[in-house]
Design an enzyme around this catalytic site. Structure first.
Site, short mmCIF file in Angstrom:
data_model
loop_
_atom_site.label_atom_id
_atom_site.label_comp_id
_atom_site.label_asym_id
_atom_site.label_seq_id
_atom_site.Cartn_x
_atom_site.Cartn_y
_atom_site.Cartn_z
N GLY A 194 54.69 75.11 -26.16
CA GLY A 194 54.35 76.53 -26.29
C GLY A 194 53.96 76.88 -27.72
N TRP A 197 50.53 75.46 -28.42
CA TRP A 197 49.48 76.23 -27.76
C TRP A 197 48.95 77.32 -28.69
CZ3 TRP A 197 49.70 81.52 -26.55
CH2 TRP A 197 48.61 81.99 -25.82
N HIS A 198 49.83 77.87 -29.54
CA HIS A 198 49.41 78.91 -30.47
C HIS A 198 48.50 78.34 -31.56
CE1 HIS A 198 52.80 81.04 -28.60
NE2 HIS A 198 52.22 82.14 -29.02
N GLY A 199 48.59 77.05 -31.81
CA GLY A 199 47.75 76.43 -32.83
C GLY A 199 48.26 75.05 -33.20
#
Length: 215
Positions: A194, A197-199
């Site tokens: 997770g 996923w943001h970067g």
């Protein structure tokens, strides 16, 4: 968000939760539905596609609710988040040594408020616009700062993402069904992914490790 939508569609078909759509137009509309394409909520084909087939109808209550959500979202986004960011948080973060410890601490809390108002404001606008177009999107924030624990927080913050991670990562990994140790491992893997996923950066990896450790 295109990826999350497409993956949920494929996985729900694979898990036999739904049948494949017979209309490419409907699928294309689901993937490219513009109100929530940037920051959510992450709608799912199993909830969205049946609404495409329904006859368009819009009640006075829907219009009022949609307009109120849009106005609330604009207030959160422009009058609170952007104002705090431009006039306080960014200034302190750009040069923290010029400010006192109390001011730095207030900037940290201010950033949390800014992030919430920016993100939930966008979600409110997206849900409101979708409602005016005849579509109902899921709630994305439910008073997260009233959470009593980190688990409760993730049930309230960015609900469409946290439930996506739960349903398509945590539960398939085994969830909490295979003992305490593997439950902890599954939580850690889910939150690390997770975070990434943001970067693809170390700070997001550390963020995922931190959240996984708290859970």
């Amino acid at each position: 968000f295109y990826t999350f939508k497409s993956l949920s569609y494929i996985l729900d078909i694979y898990l036999e939760k739904m049948e494949p759509s017979t209309s490419f137009r409907d699928y294309f509309l689901f993937v490219t539905f513009f109100p929530n394409i940037l920051s959510g909520p992450i709608d799912r084909a199993i909830d969205f596609l049946p609404q495409v087939q329904k006859k368009y109808s819009l009640s006075k209550k829907d219009i009022a609710t949609g307009l109120v959500l849009i106005m609330m979202g604009l207030i959160k986004k422009i009058m609170i988040a952007d104002y705090i960011s431009l006039n306080f948080v960014d200034r302190v973060f750009d040069s923290p040594v010029r400010y006192t410890g109390v001011e730095n601490l207030l900037a940290v809390y201010g950033y949390a408020l800014q992030l919430y108002c920016d993100f939930s404001g966008y979600s409110d606008i997206a849900i409101g616009i979708a409602l005016l177009l005849g579509f109902r999107l899921m709630e994305n924030f439910n008073y997260p700062f009233k959470a009593k624990s980190i688990s409760d927080f993730w049930r309230r913050w960015h609900i469409s993402l946290s439930t996506w991670l739960r349903d398509y990562l945590y539960i398939p990994l085994g969830g909490n069904r295979k003992g305490k140790l593997l439950t902890h491992v599954n939580l850690m893997i889910t939150m690390i992914l997770g975070g990434l996923w943001h970067g693809a950066a170390w700070n997001f990896l550390v963020w995922g490790l931190y959240q996984g450790s708290l859970l």
